[in-house]
Design a protein around this motif. Sequence first.
Motif, PDB file in Angstrom:
ATOM      1  N   ALA A 129      -8.138  40.405  63.407  1.00 33.08           N
ATOM      2  CA  ALA A 129      -7.089  39.837  62.825  1.00 33.08           C
ATOM      3  C   ALA A 129      -6.510  38.640  63.863  1.00 33.08           C
ATOM      4  O   ALA A 129      -6.202  39.050  65.101  1.00 33.08           O
ATOM      5  N   ILE A 185      -8.057  37.517  58.730  1.00 33.99           N
ATOM      6  CA  ILE A 185      -8.900  38.577  59.220  1.00 33.99           C
ATOM      7  C   ILE A 185     -10.078  38.394  58.905  1.00 33.99           C
ATOM      8  O   ILE A 185     -10.696  38.015  57.737  1.00 33.99           O
ATOM      9  N   GLY A 226      -4.373  37.138  55.601  1.00 36.38           N
ATOM     10  CA  GLY A 226      -3.341  38.127  55.863  1.00 36.38           C
ATOM     11  C   GLY A 226      -1.826  37.638  55.415  1.00 36.38           C
ATOM     12  O   GLY A 226      -1.748  36.903  54.489  1.00 36.38           O
ATOM     13  N   LYS A 227      -1.041  38.047  56.363  1.00 37.91           N
ATOM     14  CA  LYS A 227       0.272  38.010  56.144  1.00 37.91           C
ATOM     15  C   LYS A 227       0.649  36.447  56.820  1.00 37.91           C
ATOM     16  O   LYS A 227      -0.155  35.686  57.666  1.00 37.91           O
TER      17      LYS A 227
END
Length: 313
Positions: A138, A148, A227-228
């Motif tokens: 990540a 990721i 991802g976030k």
Amino acid sequence: MGGLGFIGLLAVIIVLFFLFLYYVPVLLWFSALVSGVRISLVQLVLMRVRKVPPSVIVRALIEATKAGLQNIKRDELEAHFLAGGHVTSVVHALVSAAKANIDLTFQMATAIDLAGRDVFEAVQMSVNPKVIDTPPVAAVAKDGIQLIAKARVTVRASIKQLVGGAGEETVLARVGEGIVSSIGSSLSHKAVLENPDSISKVVLEKGLDAGTAFEILSIDIADVDIGKNIGAVLQMDQAEADKNIAQAKAEERRAMAVALEQEMKAKAQEARAKVIEAEAEVPLAMADAFRSGNLGVLDYLKMKNIEADTSMR
């Protein structure tokens, strides 16, 4: 009794025969002889005495001789076995290296084996490169979006670096560090998604296989997932922290205001008490004025009329 004595003698002869075959392996000597390996029965017996299995040494010599390796000696194989090495694995590796035109000497092979590495597997990996899958890595691009990535690293064993070289864990750690650095230097996560090969190019240019037992042939990005939104999360956390700080300061100011209000009320009560105390002295002063003749009855009634008129107003 005579029959029992004959059976006992026969049993002793059988036991002695098997002991003779154990300490003097004639069949093994004959197998070596027909294979072109020059070794005497005395040497085989002395191997038993030195706790060296003759079958392991003889089979290794036969394999080396049939493969055309003439520089492998019995004493060296025995010494390697007594040092805790794997004679069979070393000979397999030397034969495979010779067939694949890999420069591998007996001393180097035994050193690699004693170092705790599988020398035969290392030779196989030199011929057939190995693919190592990295765990998900990540990283966050400069626009705050987390990516990721998974990569596949194709490595080939470096024979000269097997002794003292770092293992697969170091290679995976360096590749992961390179992926994080490459994604972190990207201005936008979209650029990485559009061209994931840029990650492998940047990582390969770093020379990550230096000091390891492998040579990195290629790094291929197998998958990249979003991802976030780390940037938004950080901003939200910062806003929440700022709000909590502001609330704490406001609560502190409110507490100070309440304390000041209570203090002012206390001062007002104190002043009111002083006024009441002063008013209590008025009748005493008037009585003293009546006694001393400084205040007459008409003056007193006039004062009362003024007080009543003021109160009524």
